[in-house]
Design an enzyme around this catalytic site. Structure first.
Site, PDB file in Angstrom:
ATOM      1  N   LEU A  23      27.450  52.613  81.594  1.00  0.00           N
ATOM      2  CA  LEU A  23      26.727  51.375  81.299  1.00  0.00           C
ATOM      3  C   LEU A  23      25.508  51.760  80.477  1.00  0.00           C
ATOM      4  CD1 LEU A  23      26.607  49.380  84.682  1.00  0.00           C
ATOM      5  CD2 LEU A  23      27.956  48.811  82.665  1.00  0.00           C
ATOM      6  N   ASP A  24      25.146  50.926  79.528  1.00  0.00           N
ATOM      7  CA  ASP A  24      23.917  51.174  78.781  1.00  0.00           C
ATOM      8  C   ASP A  24      22.727  51.192  79.730  1.00  0.00           C
ATOM      9  OD1 ASP A  24      25.257  51.291  76.375  1.00  0.00           O
ATOM     10  OD2 ASP A  24      24.810  49.226  75.809  1.00  0.00           O
TER      11      ASP A  24
END
Length: 320
Positions: free
Chosen positions: A144-145
């Protein structure tokens, strides 16, 4: 053998059933943290790494009961890894949504990178390894960013990592559901976006993504969940997994995500910060997956973090 001894002196490791099947170069890279791949290949080429007392090539696949000899490896002096703070430790332990023998699902907080590097000393995976020293194996299944919160899968066994990553590659039996607050009123008729995405490296090592016929095929499915004065809370289900896919697909329809500093409306973002929206409104709200020994899929949901839920509750809602 204590993992702290690896790289400091000669270590003999016996391969168990869960470690079997992986290439020896990948096995070494996971244990000799910070050692360049070129150095690992040199150790193999010179015969300093051996399996069952024999020379092997980098592509050799380990089998159960193999004994791997790992020589001492001198590394450049590196700064010690930061310790997980008590507050972060409590936060992460309270963020575990599901714990199984082979798997963790964590509601990742925004602002925490999934792994260290690029100026980040301590990411989610390093923090979990510190907090759970008895877990011999913890690896990210996907990413995930840093600015995105929500559900992320952590494998506790290599066999589970292989299984889940293959499911993701085949787009089979794993579905990701995000929630995003976008600017404007998203049309109920706009249920998906098919638009190829091209990633571009720009100055400073940054990257941007744009819709381009030269890009890779990309598809996101959308659904309106709630409407507010000037905004829509949408569910986004990425069918493909491209960089910044949800953000760019939404922007391409004229509905940038609130708080998006790269693809959004800077003036509106600044205005809404005063109302409590201080970061990108993108949250991995749920994961649905089927485990190898189960017939029915599991659905794991992650509640919105307070930094999103509280300002959202203050917006004026309008009927769907």
């Amino acid at each position: 053998m204590d993992s702290a001894d690896i790289g400091r002196k000669v270590v003999l490791l016996e391969i168990d059933a869960d470690q079997a099947g992986q290439r020896v170069d990948n096995f070494l890279a996971a244990r000799l943290k910070g050692v360049p791949r070129s150095r690992i290949y040199r150790l193999l080429r010179k015969g300093e790494v051996r399996v069952n007392k024999k020379r092997i090539k980098p592509e050799y696949k380990l089998a159960a009961a193999d004994v791997v000899r790992i020589p001492p490896v001198t590394l450049k002096e590196q700064a010690p890894q930061a310790a997980v703070s008590q507050s972060m430790g409590r936060l992460l332990e309270n963020s575990i949504l599901l714990e199984l023998p082979g798997l963790l699902v964590v509601n990742k907080p925004a602002g925490l990178a999934v792994h260290g590097g690029s100026g980040v000393n301590l990411g989610l995976i390093e923090s979990l390894r510190q907090l759970r020293p008895n877990d011999r194996y913890l690896e990210l299944v996907h990413r995930l960013d840093r600015d995105t919160s929500g559900c992320i899968l952590i494998a506790r066994k290599r066999s589970m990592l292989r299984y889940l990553q293959e499911e993701l590659r085949q787009r089979r039996n794993i579905q990701k559901f995000y929630q995003a607050l976008v600017i404007g009123q998203w049309s109920k008729r706009k249920q998906y976006v098919d638009a190829p995405l091209l990633r571009i490296e720009v100055a400073g090592g940054n990257r941007i993504v744009k819709v381009s016929p030269e890009g890779k095929a990309s598809r996101t499915e959308f659904k309106v969940l709630r409407r507010f004065d000037g905004f829509s809370l949408i569910q986004a289900k990425p069918v493909t997994g491209r960089t910044h896919q949800i953000r760019v697909h939404a922007q391409s329809q004229g509905h940038a995500l609130l708080g998006d500093e790269k693809y959004g409306d800077d003036e509106l973002n600044l205005q809404m910060r005063k109302q409590g929206f201080k970061r990108l409104f993108l949250h991995a709200a749920a994961l649905q997956f089927t485990l190898p020994d189960e017939e029915q899929p599991r659905l794991v949901e992650a509640p919105l973090w307070p930094d999103l839920a509280e300002p959202l509750a203050k917006l004026q809602e309008i009927p769907l």
